[in-house]
Design a protein around this motif. Sequence first.
Motif, PDB file in Angstrom:
ATOM      1  N   THR A 170      36.879 -46.139 -34.712  1.00 30.38           N
ATOM      2  CA  THR A 170      36.549 -46.245 -33.295  1.00 30.38           C
ATOM      3  C   THR A 170      35.692 -47.471 -33.019  1.00 30.38           C
ATOM      4  OG1 THR A 170      36.658 -43.839 -33.057  1.00 30.38           O
ATOM      5  CG2 THR A 170      35.497 -45.054 -31.333  1.00 30.38           C
ATOM      6  N   ASP A 171      34.692 -47.682 -33.855  1.00 30.65           N
ATOM      7  CA  ASP A 171      33.802 -48.839 -33.674  1.00 30.65           C
ATOM      8  C   ASP A 171      34.585 -50.148 -33.761  1.00 30.65           C
ATOM      9  OD1 ASP A 171      31.665 -47.149 -33.389  1.00 30.65           O
ATOM     10  OD2 ASP A 171      30.895 -47.443 -35.415  1.00 30.65           O
ATOM     11  N   TYR A 172      35.512 -50.222 -34.706  1.00 26.92           N
ATOM     12  CA  TYR A 172      36.274 -51.458 -34.884  1.00 26.92           C
ATOM     13  C   TYR A 172      37.210 -51.715 -33.699  1.00 26.92           C
ATOM     14  CZ  TYR A 172      39.426 -54.933 -36.890  1.00 26.92           C
ATOM     15  OH  TYR A 172      40.181 -56.057 -37.098  1.00 26.92           O
ATOM     16  N   ILE A 173      37.917 -50.682 -33.248  1.00 32.85           N
ATOM     17  CA  ILE A 173      38.807 -50.854 -32.102  1.00 32.85           C
ATOM     18  C   ILE A 173      38.007 -51.255 -30.863  1.00 32.85           C
ATOM     19  CG2 ILE A 173      40.434 -49.715 -30.546  1.00 32.85           C
ATOM     20  CD1 ILE A 173      41.564 -50.317 -33.321  1.00 32.85           C
ATOM     21  N   HIS A 174      36.819 -50.672 -30.704  1.00 32.31           N
ATOM     22  CA  HIS A 174      35.967 -51.067 -29.577  1.00 32.31           C
ATOM     23  C   HIS A 174      35.569 -52.539 -29.693  1.00 32.31           C
ATOM     24  CE1 HIS A 174      34.875 -47.549 -26.993  1.00 32.31           C
ATOM     25  NE2 HIS A 174      35.487 -46.915 -27.984  1.00 32.31           N
ATOM     26  N   SER A 175      35.359 -53.013 -30.905  1.00 31.93           N
ATOM     27  CA  SER A 175      35.001 -54.428 -31.068  1.00 31.93           C
ATOM     28  C   SER A 175      36.176 -55.326 -30.683  1.00 31.93           C
ATOM     29  CB  SER A 175      34.559 -54.710 -32.513  1.00 31.93           C
ATOM     30  OG  SER A 175      35.652 -54.727 -33.422  1.00 31.93           O
ATOM     31  N   LEU A 176      37.407 -54.904 -30.977  1.00 32.58           N
ATOM     32  CA  LEU A 176      38.577 -55.668 -30.556  1.00 32.58           C
ATOM     33  C   LEU A 176      38.722 -55.627 -29.033  1.00 32.58           C
ATOM     34  CD1 LEU A 176      41.278 -54.708 -33.230  1.00 32.58           C
ATOM     35  CD2 LEU A 176      39.621 -56.597 -33.260  1.00 32.58           C
ATOM     36  N   TYR A 177      38.464 -54.450 -28.463  1.00 31.77           N
ATOM     37  CA  TYR A 177      38.537 -54.327 -27.007  1.00 31.77           C
ATOM     38  C   TYR A 177      37.526 -55.269 -26.349  1.00 31.77           C
ATOM     39  CZ  TYR A 177      38.026 -52.484 -22.304  1.00 31.77           C
ATOM     40  OH  TYR A 177      37.942 -52.379 -20.938  1.00 31.77           O
ATOM     41  N   GLY A 178      36.374 -55.403 -26.962  1.00 31.06           N
ATOM     42  CA  GLY A 178      35.375 -56.321 -26.426  1.00 31.06           C
ATOM     43  C   GLY A 178      35.886 -57.750 -26.354  1.00 31.06           C
ATOM     44  N   CYS A 179      36.754 -58.112 -27.299  1.00 28.86           N
ATOM     45  CA  CYS A 179      37.318 -59.463 -27.308  1.00 28.86           C
ATOM     46  C   CYS A 179      38.257 -59.695 -26.125  1.00 28.86           C
ATOM     47  CB  CYS A 179      38.088 -59.715 -28.607  1.00 28.86           C
ATOM     48  SG  CYS A 179      37.101 -59.694 -30.119  1.00 28.86           S
ATOM     49  N   ILE A 180      38.966 -58.653 -25.685  1.00 28.30           N
ATOM     50  CA  ILE A 180      40.025 -58.817 -24.685  1.00 28.30           C
ATOM     51  C   ILE A 180      39.688 -58.217 -23.327  1.00 28.30           C
ATOM     52  CG2 ILE A 180      41.834 -58.904 -26.438  1.00 28.30           C
ATOM     53  CD1 ILE A 180      42.445 -55.957 -25.785  1.00 28.30           C
ATOM     54  N   GLN A 181      38.519 -57.653 -23.190  1.00 24.53           N
ATOM     55  CA  GLN A 181      38.165 -56.920 -21.973  1.00 24.53           C
ATOM     56  C   GLN A 181      38.325 -57.769 -20.723  1.00 24.53           C
ATOM     57  OE1 GLN A 181      34.244 -55.224 -22.146  1.00 24.53           O
ATOM     58  NE2 GLN A 181      34.502 -54.034 -20.274  1.00 24.53           N
ATOM     59  N   ALA A 182      37.994 -59.062 -20.819  1.00 25.03           N
ATOM     60  CA  ALA A 182      38.055 -59.936 -19.640  1.00 25.03           C
ATOM     61  C   ALA A 182      39.480 -60.101 -19.114  1.00 25.03           C
ATOM     62  CB  ALA A 182      37.468 -61.306 -19.982  1.00 25.03           C
ATOM     63  N   SER A 183      40.480 -59.822 -19.943  1.00 21.07           N
ATOM     64  CA  SER A 183      41.877 -59.973 -19.514  1.00 21.07           C
ATOM     65  C   SER A 183      42.378 -58.756 -18.747  1.00 21.07           C
ATOM     66  CB  SER A 183      42.778 -60.220 -20.728  1.00 21.07           C
ATOM     67  OG  SER A 183      42.788 -59.078 -21.582  1.00 21.07           O
ATOM     68  N   ASN A 184      41.488 -57.778 -18.520  1.00 24.24           N
ATOM     69  CA  ASN A 184      41.848 -56.561 -17.793  1.00 24.24           C
ATOM     70  C   ASN A 184      43.111 -55.925 -18.382  1.00 24.24           C
ATOM     71  OD1 ASN A 184      41.546 -54.600 -15.766  1.00 24.24           O
ATOM     72  ND2 ASN A 184      42.945 -55.664 -14.397  1.00 24.24           N
ATOM     73  N   PRO A 185      43.090 -55.600 -19.681  1.00 29.56           N
ATOM     74  CA  PRO A 185      44.310 -55.139 -20.349  1.00 29.56           C
ATOM     75  C   PRO A 185      44.772 -53.768 -19.882  1.00 29.56           C
ATOM     76  CG  PRO A 185      42.414 -54.847 -21.789  1.00 29.56           C
ATOM     77  CD  PRO A 185      41.927 -55.607 -20.585  1.00 29.56           C
ATOM     78  N   LYS A 186      46.076 -53.559 -19.974  1.00 31.46           N
ATOM     79  CA  LYS A 186      46.685 -52.250 -19.740  1.00 31.46           C
ATOM     80  C   LYS A 186      47.378 -51.831 -21.039  1.00 31.46           C
ATOM     81  CE  LYS A 186      47.665 -52.621 -14.756  1.00 31.46           C
ATOM     82  NZ  LYS A 186      47.134 -51.313 -14.321  1.00 31.46           N
ATOM     83  N   LEU A 187      47.301 -50.533 -21.342  1.00 35.13           N
ATOM     84  CA  LEU A 187      47.895 -50.035 -22.580  1.00 35.13           C
ATOM     85  C   LEU A 187      48.889 -48.920 -22.286  1.00 35.13           C
ATOM     86  CD1 LEU A 187      46.272 -49.553 -25.994  1.00 35.13           C
ATOM     87  CD2 LEU A 187      47.563 -47.635 -25.039  1.00 35.13           C
ATOM     88  N   ILE A 188      50.063 -49.039 -22.872  1.00 33.90           N
ATOM     89  CA  ILE A 188      51.116 -48.022 -22.768  1.00 33.90           C
ATOM     90  C   ILE A 188      51.259 -47.356 -24.124  1.00 33.90           C
ATOM     91  CG2 ILE A 188      53.565 -47.620 -22.324  1.00 33.90           C
ATOM     92  CD1 ILE A 188      53.494 -50.255 -20.655  1.00 33.90           C
ATOM     93  N   TYR A 189      51.058 -46.034 -24.159  1.00 30.96           N
ATOM     94  CA  TYR A 189      51.161 -45.307 -25.433  1.00 30.96           C
ATOM     95  C   TYR A 189      52.323 -44.321 -25.363  1.00 30.96           C
ATOM     96  CZ  TYR A 189      49.748 -43.147 -29.813  1.00 30.96           C
ATOM     97  OH  TYR A 189      49.718 -42.726 -31.120  1.00 30.96           O
ATOM     98  N   LEU A 190      53.231 -44.439 -26.320  1.00 31.17           N
ATOM     99  CA  LEU A 190      54.404 -43.575 -26.392  1.00 31.17           C
ATOM    100  C   LEU A 190      54.207 -42.549 -27.504  1.00 31.17           C
ATOM    101  CD1 LEU A 190      56.636 -46.649 -26.161  1.00 31.17           C
ATOM    102  CD2 LEU A 190      56.916 -44.763 -24.558  1.00 31.17           C
ATOM    103  N   GLN A 191      54.396 -41.285 -27.163  1.00 32.48           N
ATOM    104  CA  GLN A 191      54.247 -40.253 -28.178  1.00 32.48           C
ATOM    105  C   GLN A 191      55.371 -39.222 -28.071  1.00 32.48           C
ATOM    106  OE1 GLN A 191      51.042 -37.402 -27.811  1.00 32.48           O
ATOM    107  NE2 GLN A 191      50.583 -38.078 -25.741  1.00 32.48           N
ATOM    108  N   ASP A 192      55.599 -38.545 -29.184  1.00 34.06           N
ATOM    109  CA  ASP A 192      56.634 -37.521 -29.279  1.00 34.06           C
ATOM    110  C   ASP A 192      56.003 -36.306 -29.937  1.00 34.06           C
ATOM    111  OD1 ASP A 192      58.803 -35.913 -29.760  1.00 34.06           O
ATOM    112  OD2 ASP A 192      60.064 -37.492 -30.614  1.00 34.06           O
ATOM    113  N   GLU A 193      55.841 -35.237 -29.157  1.00 29.83           N
ATOM    114  CA  GLU A 193      55.200 -34.035 -29.700  1.00 29.83           C
ATOM    115  C   GLU A 193      56.018 -33.416 -30.832  1.00 29.83           C
ATOM    116  OE1 GLU A 193      54.474 -31.419 -26.462  1.00 29.83           O
ATOM    117  OE2 GLU A 193      52.887 -32.664 -25.580  1.00 29.83           O
ATOM    118  N   ASN A 194      57.309 -33.694 -30.853  1.00 32.27           N
ATOM    119  CA  ASN A 194      58.171 -33.181 -31.918  1.00 32.27           C
ATOM    120  C   ASN A 194      58.510 -34.272 -32.925  1.00 32.27           C
ATOM    121  OD1 ASN A 194      58.285 -30.635 -30.662  1.00 32.27           O
ATOM    122  ND2 ASN A 194      59.981 -31.300 -29.351  1.00 32.27           N
ATOM    123  N   PHE A 195      57.522 -35.111 -33.202  1.00 28.78           N
ATOM    124  CA  PHE A 195      57.756 -36.275 -34.053  1.00 28.78           C
ATOM    125  C   PHE A 195      58.341 -35.889 -35.414  1.00 28.78           C
ATOM    126  CE2 PHE A 195      56.196 -39.200 -37.351  1.00 28.78           C
ATOM    127  CZ  PHE A 195      56.838 -40.351 -36.943  1.00 28.78           C
TER     128      PHE A 195
END
Length: 281
Positions: A170-195
């Motif tokens: 979590t800490d590492y992903i937050h550090s990456l987010y800190g790098c890109i936060q100014a770009s106002n990023p949007k994230l699309i997550y695809l999941q399959d409950e029956n993976f």
Amino acid sequence: MFMVNTKLILVEGLPGSGKTSTARFVQKLLDEQQIPNRLFLEVDLEHPADYESVAYFTEAQFKALQQRYANNEYLLSQYSEAETGGVLLYYGKLMKVTDAFEAFEGEDFGAYDVYSLPLEKHQQIIRKRWSTFSERVMSGDLVYILECCFLQNPLTVMLVRDNRTETDLTDYIHSLYGCIQASNPKLIYLQDENFKQSFSSVIAERPEEWLTFITWYYTEQGYGKANNLSGADGLLEVLEQRKKVELAILETLPMDQIMLNKTSLDWDAIHKQISLFLQSD
């Protein structure tokens, strides 16, 4: 109004979830709106925020490499650049050159791959890459669409390979987010409950070598080894754990994001939700 402030769109999910087709759909939407954009898929040698088939050598290691291949030192120089404490060699690009393929055949550049480095050095290089990419994004007019490099690749190294804690992840992903936060990023997550039930179709679409490698990588290192997992069933258990951690991390990120469940939605419905999601800014 279709996206005004967003300059980065991230597409994430497990293997076979539809990341690539979704990323291409996003590009199609932007093209229709005449929004300048660039799409970078997984394993793209030109990826601006990640490293695909790139090796890191200390200065001493690279000097030894140059000495071993003195007659082809110009090729090593052409496909390398300085990095803190060493040199990055873009061996994926290098080996596409006919002369280089013949000259360096048998050299195990992969042993020095950025994704084979000890975790601390790997993260240092990747954070710098994201920071440099963010500067590029903010100084230009393009919207970038990136597949799987924000969550999948970090978790593959930290969880699958090294079995680090969820807090570390979590800490590492937050550090990456800190790098890109100014770009106002949007994230699309695809999941399959029956993976687990649908994974057989994923296997059928991939070459046998893919299944062999991913099974080894996911079960014989880090998390898989620590939990005595093996074979296809073990692979599925690690993937399920990866998804669990990814979703938990996303809950902590102040990022505009959408979760799309392939189990309960058809692709037309998913595309409609994505279109509406991208219209909000």
